[in-house]
Design a protein around this motif. Sequence first.
Motif, mmCIF file in Angstrom:
data_model
loop_
_atom_site.group_PDB
_atom_site.id
_atom_site.type_symbol
_atom_site.label_atom_id
_atom_site.label_comp_id
_atom_site.label_asym_id
_atom_site.label_seq_id
_atom_site.Cartn_x
_atom_site.Cartn_y
_atom_site.Cartn_z
ATOM 1 N N LEU A 8 0.842 -1.204 0.000
ATOM 2 C CA LEU A 8 0.000 0.000 0.000
ATOM 3 C C LEU A 8 0.876 1.253 0.000
ATOM 4 N N SER A 9 1.747 1.334 -1.021
ATOM 5 C CA SER A 9 2.639 2.483 -1.172
ATOM 6 C C SER A 9 1.944 3.551 -2.005
ATOM 7 N N LEU A 10 1.837 4.740 -1.453
ATOM 8 C CA LEU A 10 1.154 5.835 -2.138
ATOM 9 C C LEU A 10 1.804 6.150 -3.468
ATOM 10 N N GLY A 11 3.140 6.263 -3.478
ATOM 11 C CA GLY A 11 3.845 6.628 -4.708
ATOM 12 C C GLY A 11 3.708 5.579 -5.792
ATOM 13 N N ALA A 12 3.897 4.316 -5.437
ATOM 14 C CA ALA A 12 3.839 3.236 -6.439
ATOM 15 C C ALA A 12 2.445 3.116 -7.033
ATOM 16 N N LEU B 287 -0.146 15.020 -1.861
ATOM 17 C CA LEU B 287 -0.420 14.622 -3.238
ATOM 18 C C LEU B 287 -1.722 15.241 -3.744
ATOM 19 N N LEU B 288 -2.781 15.192 -2.931
ATOM 20 C CA LEU B 288 -4.064 15.760 -3.332
ATOM 21 C C LEU B 288 -3.960 17.262 -3.569
ATOM 22 N N CYS B 289 -3.241 17.949 -2.703
ATOM 23 C CA CYS B 289 -3.100 19.406 -2.854
ATOM 24 C C CYS B 289 -2.260 19.759 -4.078
ATOM 25 N N VAL B 290 -1.213 18.976 -4.349
ATOM 26 C CA VAL B 290 -0.379 19.225 -5.533
ATOM 27 C C VAL B 290 -1.191 19.008 -6.806
ATOM 28 N N VAL C 187 -6.927 9.411 -10.304
ATOM 29 C CA VAL C 187 -5.886 8.816 -9.460
ATOM 30 C C VAL C 187 -5.863 9.497 -8.096
ATOM 31 N N ALA C 188 -6.030 10.829 -8.083
ATOM 32 C CA ALA C 188 -6.081 11.544 -6.804
ATOM 33 C C ALA C 188 -7.304 11.114 -6.005
#
Length: 287
Positions: free
Chosen positions: A64-68, A141-144, A193-194
């Motif tokens: 459960l890696s956010l980046g991957a 990530l969501l804010c970016v 994806v977000a």
Amino acid sequence: MSHLLQPFLDYVFMQRAVLGTVAIALSATPVGCFLTLRRMSLMGDAMSHAILPGVAVGFLVSGLSLGAMTVGGIVAGLAVAVLTGAVTRATGQREDASLAAFYLISLALGVLLVSLRGSNVDLMHILFGSVLALNDAALRLLCVIATLTLVTLAVVWRPLVLECVDPTFLRSVSRWSGPVHLIFLGLVVLNLVAGFQALGTLLSVGMMILPALCARFWCRNLGPMVALAMGVAIAASVAGLVASYEWSLPSGPAITLSLGAIYLFSLICGPKDGILARFRPRPHFHS
């Protein structure tokens, strides 16, 4: 009222949840408005399934890696978009038919890949999200993505609006037509994806499409429509989170059902083609 707001004051996980859903609302709803105007609402649903294999591959590689999972989802979504366009041009098959085929294949493949290694809990997490478990990395990530989406829309706003109104004219007077379409598809994938981080791959499209459909019953101009859709998404997010806290409901479905309730109200009472509006007497022209 203070009782309803108390969870957001007392618990950090509720604060993270409302911040994450607000970021998604500000980012995804403008994209959903353009999908609605282009009569491509079902494309958003199809693309939300298309990202699942990439998310599943990221899960198999790194858990459960956010980046991957984010990178995998973006790659899978863009790949399906490109393949759909290529099949349409090579065979003459309609784009919606090609997209339906690829999204069904993607959904089945994604579920299969997750089941190879993960448990039912992992599968439910990916499919339906966990908005109450957002961490700092997910919020960043969501804010970016929200910032990138809003800036990109500000840059391509005029050609994107023109492509919705008259794509043939845009192709005849500008070279923006092709790039704008690809940029728009990229924004759709990016926001799905977000959204999956909070609402899962199955429900993330709800935050994109339902607010836009609600706003369409109340206004016709694009600017007010986008603003109203954002407001609807934020209000439904807060209502869904409160309902989730008060009655121990799953947060993602609670938010989506809140959006559904606003949609039904708009469908009945909206002044622009709502059900009741069709029975109101229309003014007559007088000489």
